[in-house]
Every structure is written in structure tokens, then in C-alpha cells.
Design a protein around this motif. Structure first.
Motif, mmCIF file in Angstrom:
data_model
loop_
_atom_site.group_PDB
_atom_site.id
_atom_site.type_symbol
_atom_site.label_atom_id
_atom_site.label_comp_id
_atom_site.label_asym_id
_atom_site.label_seq_id
_atom_site.Cartn_x
_atom_site.Cartn_y
_atom_site.Cartn_z
ATOM 1 N N ILE A 217 0.840 -1.196 0.000
ATOM 2 C CA ILE A 217 0.000 0.000 0.000
ATOM 3 C C ILE A 217 0.879 1.253 0.000
ATOM 4 N N GLY A 218 1.886 1.277 0.843
ATOM 5 C CA GLY A 218 2.775 2.435 0.917
ATOM 6 C C GLY A 218 3.510 2.700 -0.382
ATOM 7 N N ARG A 219 4.009 1.650 -1.015
ATOM 8 C CA ARG A 219 4.696 1.826 -2.303
ATOM 9 C C ARG A 219 3.732 2.340 -3.364
ATOM 10 N N PHE A 220 2.506 1.828 -3.365
ATOM 11 C CA PHE A 220 1.506 2.274 -4.338
ATOM 12 C C PHE A 220 1.188 3.754 -4.136
ATOM 13 N N HIS B 167 -0.124 9.875 -4.657
ATOM 14 C CA HIS B 167 -1.395 10.264 -4.040
ATOM 15 C C HIS B 167 -1.130 11.187 -2.859
ATOM 16 N N ASP B 168 -2.000 12.133 -2.671
ATOM 17 C CA ASP B 168 -1.898 13.050 -1.539
ATOM 18 C C ASP B 168 -2.551 12.387 -0.330
ATOM 19 N N THR B 169 -1.894 11.383 0.197
ATOM 20 C CA THR B 169 -2.412 10.638 1.340
ATOM 21 C C THR B 169 -1.238 10.150 2.163
ATOM 22 N N LYS B 170 -1.547 9.700 3.357
ATOM 23 C CA LYS B 170 -0.526 9.182 4.266
ATOM 24 C C LYS B 170 -0.909 7.786 4.710
ATOM 25 N N LEU B 171 0.099 7.028 5.096
ATOM 26 C CA LEU B 171 -0.117 5.665 5.576
ATOM 27 C C LEU B 171 0.229 5.592 7.055
ATOM 28 N N CYS B 172 -0.769 5.248 7.849
ATOM 29 C CA CYS B 172 -0.583 5.002 9.280
ATOM 30 C C CYS B 172 -0.713 3.500 9.491
ATOM 31 N N GLY C 207 10.173 2.839 5.323
ATOM 32 C CA GLY C 207 10.305 4.087 4.584
ATOM 33 C C GLY C 207 9.059 4.520 3.842
ATOM 34 N N VAL C 208 8.081 3.621 3.659
ATOM 35 C CA VAL C 208 6.838 3.996 2.974
ATOM 36 C C VAL C 208 5.704 4.253 3.972
ATOM 37 N N VAL C 209 6.030 4.195 5.253
ATOM 38 C CA VAL C 209 5.049 4.411 6.322
ATOM 39 C C VAL C 209 5.246 5.816 6.875
#
Length: 172
Positions: free
Chosen positions: A15-18, A24-29, A72-74
Motif C-alpha cells: 500500500i505504501g509503495r503504491f 497520491h496526496d495521502t498518508k499511511l498510518c 520508509g513507505v510508512v
């Protein structure tokens, strides 16, 4: 904002890599249960961290870092107490009339924290998570009060917080 749990790290990494690749203007928690090492790894960068035991939340919460986890993608990580995860599945069953697994409880408790914090800041936006699994296979554990008392402990403080959230939108 997307909220996921690390499991072996593969889903959150994908998900983070995608999100990054698509810009995308979003963040991964990513939420992590008690006795898991992923959050510590995220904070320290030490891939050699090990724990004494894994989490009581089946399917997630490893005692060692899995190579598929890519910190690193989180954008953010949170540790969710096991009692909060289990209380959340009972609250969700009451709310939806559907049993879910404890990793879903971990995810959803993190989502409710994020929603409550956004509300306090006056922010709007979307939060996406997964209902990971059905709870039917956990009737002897997460839905068994004796097992909960012996393995998790008192759910009441978290059930009270969830009832407050339901009434006010605040996860007190």
C-alpha cells in the motif's frame, strides 16, 4: 489516510509503495499490537530488534522484523493495546451485528483514534482500512469471556472509550 496493520509487513509495504508511486496526496498510518517489534523498528531503524513473544492478536504482531516490512513507505505508526483491539471487535459486533477478527479490531481502533484527532483539529478527510477477517473462528478465544480474562484482561476501559466515541466522536 490509510490505516493498516503490519502482519508480516507485506500489505503495508505494498500500500505504501503504491501511494508513493501514484503520488497520491495521502498518508499511511500502520497500527501495531502490543509485543510486536515493527513499531520499534519504525522508530529506531534497527532491523535486529526481537521481542520475547509475539502479540496475542493472531496474524499480526511479530517478535522479529520481517523482511517484507518497509518502514520508509510508512508515515506514522501506533501501538494498539491488545485489550483495545479485543474491546473494539466486541463493540463492532454490537454496532454491525457481525463478528470480526482481532486484527480488524487493531485496525479499527487506530482508525477511531485518527478520526477523533482529526475532529479535534477541525480537519476533514477520508480514512480507509480493511476488515481483515471474519470472527467466527475466534469463538473459543476473542469471543470467549473466560479466555479474554485469562489472556487479555479487563476490556471495560476501552469499551467505555468506544461508547464515548459512538456518542460524541471523541475517543476519550
Amino acid at each position: 489516510m490509510d490505516c493498516d496493520e503490519p502482519g508480516t509487513g507485506g500489505t503495508s509495504a505494498t500500500i505504501g509503495r503504491f501511494i508513493r508511486y501514484q503520488q497520491h496526496d495521502t498518508k499511511l498510518c500502520v497500527v501495531d499490537p502490543e509485543n510486536s517489534v515493527f513499531h520499534d523498528y519504525f522508530k529506531t531503524g534497527d532491523a535486529n530488534i526481537t521481542g520475547d513473544c509475539g502479540s496475542k492478536i493472531e496474524g499480526i504482531g511479530r517478535p522479529r522484523v520481517e523482511p517484507s516490512f518497509i518502514p520508509g513507505v510508512v508515515d506514522e505508526m501506533r501501538t494498539i493495546p491488545d485489550a483495545a483491539s479485543i474491546a473494539t471487535i466486541h463493540w463492532l459486533e454490537k454496532t454491525l451485528g457481525r463478528k470480526v477478527g482481532a486484527s480488524t479490531g487493531t485496525n479499527l481502533y487506530g482508525v477511531l483514534q485518527l478520526a477523533s484527532e482529526m475532529k479535534k483539529r477541525g480537519e476533514t478527510g477520508s480514512i480507509v482500512t480493511l476488515l481483515c477477517d471474519s470472527g467466527e473462528r475466534y469463538l473459543d478465544t476473542y469471543y470467549n469471556h473466560e479466555w479474554i480474562n485469562n489472556n487479555i484482561g479487563d476490556l471495560r476501559p476501552y469499551l467505555d472509550k468506544l461508547e464515548t466515541f459512538e456518542a460524541t466522536g471523541e475517543l476519550a
